[in-house]
Design a protein around this motif. Structure first.
Motif, PDB file in Angstrom:
ATOM      1  N   VAL A 122     -27.921 -35.197 -25.669  1.00 52.08           N
ATOM      2  CA  VAL A 122     -27.661 -34.683 -27.018  1.00 52.08           C
ATOM      3  C   VAL A 122     -26.288 -35.187 -27.456  1.00 52.08           C
ATOM      4  N   ARG A 123     -26.265 -35.909 -28.584  1.00 50.62           N
ATOM      5  CA  ARG A 123     -25.006 -36.481 -29.080  1.00 50.62           C
ATOM      6  C   ARG A 123     -24.666 -35.919 -30.456  1.00 50.62           C
ATOM      7  N   LYS A 124     -23.382 -35.638 -30.642  1.00 46.28           N
ATOM      8  CA  LYS A 124     -22.853 -35.253 -31.947  1.00 46.28           C
ATOM      9  C   LYS A 124     -21.411 -35.707 -32.001  1.00 46.28           C
ATOM     10  N   ASP A 125     -21.158 -36.755 -32.787  1.00 43.35           N
ATOM     11  CA  ASP A 125     -19.836 -37.377 -32.834  1.00 43.35           C
ATOM     12  C   ASP A 125     -19.436 -37.803 -31.414  1.00 43.35           C
ATOM     13  N   ALA A 126     -18.300 -37.276 -30.912  1.00 45.08           N
ATOM     14  CA  ALA A 126     -17.839 -37.679 -29.577  1.00 45.08           C
ATOM     15  C   ALA A 126     -18.415 -36.800 -28.478  1.00 45.08           C
ATOM     16  N   GLU A 127     -19.111 -35.726 -28.846  1.00 45.09           N
ATOM     17  CA  GLU A 127     -19.670 -34.811 -27.858  1.00 45.09           C
ATOM     18  C   GLU A 127     -21.031 -35.296 -27.371  1.00 45.09           C
ATOM     19  N   ALA A 128     -21.282 -35.134 -26.082  1.00 48.59           N
ATOM     20  CA  ALA A 128     -22.586 -35.496 -25.517  1.00 48.59           C
ATOM     21  C   ALA A 128     -22.875 -34.598 -24.319  1.00 48.59           C
ATOM     22  N   GLU A 129     -24.119 -34.172 -24.208  1.00 44.60           N
ATOM     23  CA  GLU A 129     -24.568 -33.360 -23.074  1.00 44.60           C
ATOM     24  C   GLU A 129     -25.896 -33.921 -22.581  1.00 44.60           C
ATOM     25  N   VAL A 130     -26.019 -34.085 -21.257  1.00 46.28           N
ATOM     26  CA  VAL A 130     -27.281 -34.516 -20.660  1.00 46.28           C
ATOM     27  C   VAL A 130     -28.006 -33.271 -20.166  1.00 46.28           C
ATOM     28  N   LYS A 131     -29.231 -33.060 -20.651  1.00 47.32           N
ATOM     29  CA  LYS A 131     -29.964 -31.826 -20.354  1.00 47.32           C
ATOM     30  C   LYS A 131     -31.365 -32.179 -19.843  1.00 47.32           C
ATOM     31  N   PRO A 132     -31.565 -32.178 -18.527  1.00 45.63           N
ATOM     32  CA  PRO A 132     -32.917 -32.398 -17.989  1.00 45.63           C
ATOM     33  C   PRO A 132     -33.799 -31.173 -18.244  1.00 45.63           C
ATOM     34  N   ILE A 133     -34.999 -31.392 -18.754  1.00 45.11           N
ATOM     35  CA  ILE A 133     -35.921 -30.294 -19.043  1.00 45.11           C
ATOM     36  C   ILE A 133     -37.153 -30.453 -18.161  1.00 45.11           C
ATOM     37  N   VAL A 134     -37.377 -29.494 -17.298  1.00 45.36           N
ATOM     38  CA  VAL A 134     -38.537 -29.488 -16.415  1.00 45.36           C
ATOM     39  C   VAL A 134     -39.785 -29.170 -17.232  1.00 45.36           C
ATOM     40  N   SER A 135     -40.904 -29.779 -16.863  1.00 47.45           N
ATOM     41  CA  SER A 135     -42.154 -29.511 -17.568  1.00 47.45           C
ATOM     42  C   SER A 135     -42.485 -28.020 -17.547  1.00 47.45           C
ATOM     43  N   GLY A 136     -42.836 -27.491 -18.716  1.00 43.92           N
ATOM     44  CA  GLY A 136     -43.124 -26.076 -18.853  1.00 43.92           C
ATOM     45  C   GLY A 136     -41.924 -25.251 -19.273  1.00 43.92           C
ATOM     46  N   GLU A 137     -40.771 -25.913 -19.458  1.00 38.90           N
ATOM     47  CA  GLU A 137     -39.535 -25.207 -19.769  1.00 38.90           C
ATOM     48  C   GLU A 137     -39.166 -25.375 -21.241  1.00 38.90           C
ATOM     49  N   ARG A 138     -38.469 -24.381 -21.767  1.00 41.49           N
ATOM     50  CA  ARG A 138     -37.899 -24.433 -23.117  1.00 41.49           C
ATOM     51  C   ARG A 138     -36.374 -24.406 -22.974  1.00 41.49           C
ATOM     52  N   MET A 139     -35.679 -25.212 -23.765  1.00 41.92           N
ATOM     53  CA  MET A 139     -34.228 -25.281 -23.635  1.00 41.92           C
ATOM     54  C   MET A 139     -33.580 -25.426 -25.008  1.00 41.92           C
ATOM     55  N   THR A 140     -32.437 -24.769 -25.181  1.00 39.81           N
ATOM     56  CA  THR A 140     -31.650 -24.924 -26.402  1.00 39.81           C
ATOM     57  C   THR A 140     -30.815 -26.189 -26.294  1.00 39.81           C
ATOM     58  N   LEU A 141     -30.986 -27.092 -27.254  1.00 32.95           N
ATOM     59  CA  LEU A 141     -30.280 -28.366 -27.229  1.00 32.95           C
ATOM     60  C   LEU A 141     -28.991 -28.323 -28.037  1.00 32.95           C
ATOM     61  N   ALA A 142     -29.011 -27.619 -29.170  1.00 31.51           N
ATOM     62  CA  ALA A 142     -27.823 -27.570 -30.027  1.00 31.51           C
ATOM     63  C   ALA A 142     -27.751 -26.227 -30.724  1.00 31.51           C
ATOM     64  N   GLU A 143     -26.529 -25.760 -30.950  1.00 34.44           N
ATOM     65  CA  GLU A 143     -26.291 -24.517 -31.683  1.00 34.44           C
ATOM     66  C   GLU A 143     -25.197 -24.749 -32.720  1.00 34.44           C
ATOM     67  N   ARG A 144     -25.248 -23.953 -33.769  1.00 32.72           N
ATOM     68  CA  ARG A 144     -24.250 -24.092 -34.828  1.00 32.72           C
ATOM     69  C   ARG A 144     -22.905 -23.550 -34.359  1.00 32.72           C
ATOM     70  N   GLY A 145     -21.886 -24.365 -34.546  1.00 35.66           N
ATOM     71  CA  GLY A 145     -20.531 -23.944 -34.238  1.00 35.66           C
ATOM     72  C   GLY A 145     -19.847 -23.439 -35.485  1.00 35.66           C
ATOM     73  N   ASP A 146     -18.604 -23.868 -35.692  1.00 36.53           N
ATOM     74  CA  ASP A 146     -17.857 -23.434 -36.870  1.00 36.53           C
ATOM     75  C   ASP A 146     -18.445 -24.012 -38.154  1.00 36.53           C
ATOM     76  N   THR A 147     -18.958 -25.253 -38.053  1.00 40.25           N
ATOM     77  CA  THR A 147     -19.438 -25.914 -39.272  1.00 40.25           C
ATOM     78  C   THR A 147     -20.882 -26.389 -39.171  1.00 40.25           C
ATOM     79  N   ASP A 148     -21.243 -27.026 -38.037  1.00 41.18           N
ATOM     80  CA  ASP A 148     -22.594 -27.566 -37.940  1.00 41.18           C
ATOM     81  C   ASP A 148     -23.095 -27.496 -36.506  1.00 41.18           C
ATOM     82  N   LEU A 149     -24.293 -28.048 -36.286  1.00 37.17           N
ATOM     83  CA  LEU A 149     -24.895 -28.023 -34.952  1.00 37.17           C
ATOM     84  C   LEU A 149     -24.107 -28.886 -33.981  1.00 37.17           C
ATOM     85  N   ALA A 150     -23.959 -28.416 -32.758  1.00 35.48           N
ATOM     86  CA  ALA A 150     -23.263 -29.161 -31.710  1.00 35.48           C
ATOM     87  C   ALA A 150     -24.025 -28.989 -30.395  1.00 35.48           C
ATOM     88  N   PRO A 151     -23.921 -29.974 -29.492  1.00 35.85           N
ATOM     89  CA  PRO A 151     -24.627 -29.876 -28.205  1.00 35.85           C
ATOM     90  C   PRO A 151     -24.236 -28.628 -27.426  1.00 35.85           C
TER      91      PRO A 151
END
Length: 377
Positions: free
Chosen positions: A153-182
């Motif tokens: 997940v990339r947003k500007d200079a921020e990046a997070e690697v998030k492995p998702i196992v089959s059958g799983e649900r995961m939050t990739l980005a949430e709103r911070g002060d202004t917009d969505l971030a990893p």
């Protein structure tokens, strides 16, 4: 014992696949989420999914498909992703479109670029429009053969690697002060990954834990051994993630896998030669744990948060908790089936140890000679 081993290995057979993971990059651009997936074109076709005996295809194969074959791949890719991936904004499923630009070109780049023996990789681009003011973007992944989705997940200079196992649900980005971030991975995410690496994917580790159970089918010594094993492999996994040990080369990884197989064979054979648990076995469990940790590292080093060293301790803790829970789950299954045999357990010990030792020797031969004897090992 044979039935139990087959029962434990059954998920591995059902989850057989040509590939272990699919890499995808998610970038948030204003009100649009753009996912770029690197996919094996052959794996997108249903006839090539779920069969480990199927030889991986190459660029020569992809080039030979021609426009008609590429159109089939394109349609199959859309179907695959529609079936496997759901994107949700604040709990509501998003509609998204998928495009494969290079398959639309008169002369796709792969016709002239890349070596013929390379895998037939293509880019699939997924676009979804985000609702105004969305606070959370989730992904649900369900792949029939257990392939892991590795999302960067990339947003500007921020990046997070998030492995998702089959059958799983995961939050990739949430709103911070202004917009969505990893969103950084939580300890819970790492626990799930650790457990998944034992059940159903860790045939090596399942066999090793069963070997420990067969010599000393009592909770206290077994927990002692599995804790020593987990601490040991967490040490080498941590060293690898910090760059102190490098097992990234094909040759190093191959020898680590050979040594892991040898540890399984050793435990099974030693069970036939000794009557009870001794200090020598505890030392060997620690040594084998160090080796198994290098095996974990070869797979997981790319998932560990190198750019965020402050997250490393939580990642290692969560992953190892998941591994320990997976090992205890294997032991619970073994106790449920054989813990009450008492006087007749000697037959379970001998039969099971022969099977574990034999499986380890077969794995050594397969990895040393680079041949395949049993597809489910």
């Amino acid at each position: 014992m044979l039935r139990f081993l087959l029962l434990l290995l059954c998920p591995l057979v059902l989850h057989a696949h040509q590939i272990a993971e699919i890499a995808i990059t998610l970038e948030i651009e204003g009100d649009t989420a753009v996912c770029t997936a690197e996919v094996d074109a052959a794996y997108m076709l249903p006839e090539f999914q779920g069969d480990e005996d199927e030889e991986p295809k190459d660029l020569v194969w992809l080039r030979q498909q021609g426009p008609e074959g590429w159109a089939k791949i394109s349609e199959a890719t859309r179907t695959f992703w529609k079936d496997c991936l759901k994107l949700e904004a604040d709990g509501k499923e998003l509609d998204w479109s998928l495009d494969i630009p290079e398959l639309k070109e008169a002369s796709p780049p792969f016709m002239t670029e890349g070596e013929p023996e390379e895998l037939p990789m293509i880019e699939a681009v997924i676009r979804a429009t985000l609702p105004e003011g969305v606070h959370k973007l989730d992904a649900a992944w369900k792949e029939p053969f257990g392939v892991v989705l590795v999302v960067t997940v990339r947003k500007d200079a921020e990046a997070e690697v998030k492995p998702i196992v089959s059958g799983e649900r995961m939050t990739l980005a949430e709103r911070g002060d202004t917009d969505l971030a990893p969103v950084p991975r939580s300890i819970g995410d790492w626990i799930i990954l650790g457990f998944h690496h034992i059940l159903p994917l860790g045939v090596d580790h399942i066999l090793f834990v069963l070997g420990l159970f067969l010599l000393a089918p009592k909770w206290r010594p077994l927990l002692q051994q599995t804790i020593i094993f987990t601490i040991a492999h967490s040490i080498t996994l941590g060293m690898a993630s910090l760059g102190w040990v490098d097992t990234s080369s094909d040759q190093a990884s191959r020898w680590v896998e050979i040594l892991i197989a040898a540890s399984i064979a050793w435990v099974g054979i030693e069970n036939l030669l000794v009557k009870e648990l001794g200090k020598g076995r505890l030392a060997l469990v620690g040594l084998f744990g160090l080796i198994h940790g290098l095996g974990f590292a070869s797979v997981l080093s790319e998932w560990l948060p190198k750019d965020h060293p402050e997250q490393l301790a939580g990642a290692l803790f969560g992953f190892n908790v998941g591994v320990e829970v997976g090992q205890i789950t294997v032991l619970l299954g073994a106790f449920a089936l054989f813990g009450w045999w008492k006087d007749r357990f000697v037959w379970v010990k001998w039969t099971g140890s022969v099977l574990v030792g034999l499986a380890g020797l077969i794995l050594v031969i397969e990895r040393l000679m680079e041949v395949e004897i049993l597809t489910f090992l």
